[in-house]
Design a protein around this motif. Structure first.
Motif, short mmCIF file in Angstrom:
data_model
loop_
_atom_site.label_atom_id
_atom_site.label_comp_id
_atom_site.label_asym_id
_atom_site.label_seq_id
_atom_site.Cartn_x
_atom_site.Cartn_y
_atom_site.Cartn_z
N LYS A 294 2.49 1.79 -3.48
CA LYS A 294 1.32 2.34 -4.41
C LYS A 294 1.06 3.72 -4.26
O LYS A 294 1.15 4.51 -5.18
N SER A 295 0.80 4.02 -2.99
CA SER A 295 0.71 5.54 -2.58
C SER A 295 1.69 6.43 -2.90
O SER A 295 1.63 7.48 -3.51
N GLU B 208 1.81 6.86 -6.81
CA GLU B 208 0.68 7.79 -7.42
C GLU B 208 0.92 9.25 -6.93
O GLU B 208 0.62 9.99 -7.48
N SER C 119 0.80 -1.27 -0.03
CA SER C 119 0.06 -0.01 0.03
C SER C 119 0.76 1.26 0.12
O SER C 119 0.65 2.05 -0.91
N VAL D 137 2.37 -0.55 -9.76
CA VAL D 137 1.06 -0.43 -8.85
C VAL D 137 0.55 -1.89 -9.17
O VAL D 137 0.08 -2.43 -8.29
N VAL E 145 -3.33 1.11 -15.43
CA VAL E 145 -3.73 0.63 -14.27
C VAL E 145 -5.05 -0.14 -14.26
O VAL E 145 -5.49 -1.21 -14.17
N CYS F 292 1.83 -4.66 -7.22
CA CYS F 292 1.45 -4.51 -5.70
C CYS F 292 0.18 -5.28 -5.75
O CYS F 292 -0.04 -6.15 -4.79
N TYR F 293 -0.83 -5.01 -6.81
CA TYR F 293 -1.99 -5.97 -6.66
C TYR F 293 -1.66 -7.48 -6.97
O TYR F 293 -2.13 -8.42 -6.11
#
Length: 194
Positions: free
Chosen positions: A34-35, A38, A31, A116, A53, A119-120
């Protein structure tokens, strides 16, 4: 096949966008990555980044393509969560997105979108395989994803290292000199009679 999934222009991803973009990452390490990504997306890449994405999440979770994701998770488990296998899967997903967009100008946005999406993917692997990736493992997989993307898009890592080392010129500024002029004053001095 997964390549047949249809993608529209950025912003035309329809009903999937709101649902898929609301999907959150619960792992604190992932998380945070990702943050952080972004927060640093330049405004001129934001639209292509979001399209990348969203398209990736659609490929990962849409009913018609999710079986490919499940097969990938099984392969990763069978390969004992091998970082190279994981990175290869993320890069394959990113290149499918970019190729299907048919927009070469999307390539700069593919890099942050791929990270990103990574990350998922990592969170899905954690949930499916009952494991927790460490910061070191995530860093290793991240490096592999970036290296493989650079290889796919024929980006010379030495040029990036040199740009980081010397700094990029500001608009209207000459690039920094990285090597001293050759002995004898260089071509300009020789042409001027030096």
């Amino acid at each position: 096949s997964i390549r047949r999934a249809r993608f529209g222009r950025p912003g035309s991803l329809g009903r999937y966008k709101e649902h898929l973009m609301a999907k959150t990452i619960s792992d604190p390490i992932l998380s945070q990555i990702k943050s952080g990504i972004e927060a640093k997306i330049p405004a001129d890449l934001k639209k292509d980044y979001l399209a990348g994405v969203t398209a990736g999440l659609k490929l990962m979770y849409a009913d018609q393509t999710h079986p490919f994701m499940q097969g990938f998770l099984q392969t990763v488990k069978a390969k004992n969560n091998d970082p190279q296998v994981i990175a290869h899967g993320v890069v394959k997903l990113a290149t499918i997105i970019q190729n299907e967009s048919k927009r070469p100008e999307m390539i700069p946005a593919i890099f942050p979108a791929a990270l990103v999406l990574m990350c998922y993917v990592l969170e899905d692997i954690e949930k499916a395989n009952g494991i927790q990736f460490t910061k070191e493992q995530v860093a290793d997989i991240t490096k592999r994803v970036v290296f493989q993307l650079m290889k796919v898009y024929k980006i010379d890592p030495q040029k990036i290292h040199q740009a980081v080392k010397t700094g990029l010129p500001k608009p209207g500024q000459a690039p920094p000199v990285t090597a001293p002029p050759p002995a004898g004053g260089g071509l300009l001095a020789q042409a001027g009679g030096a």
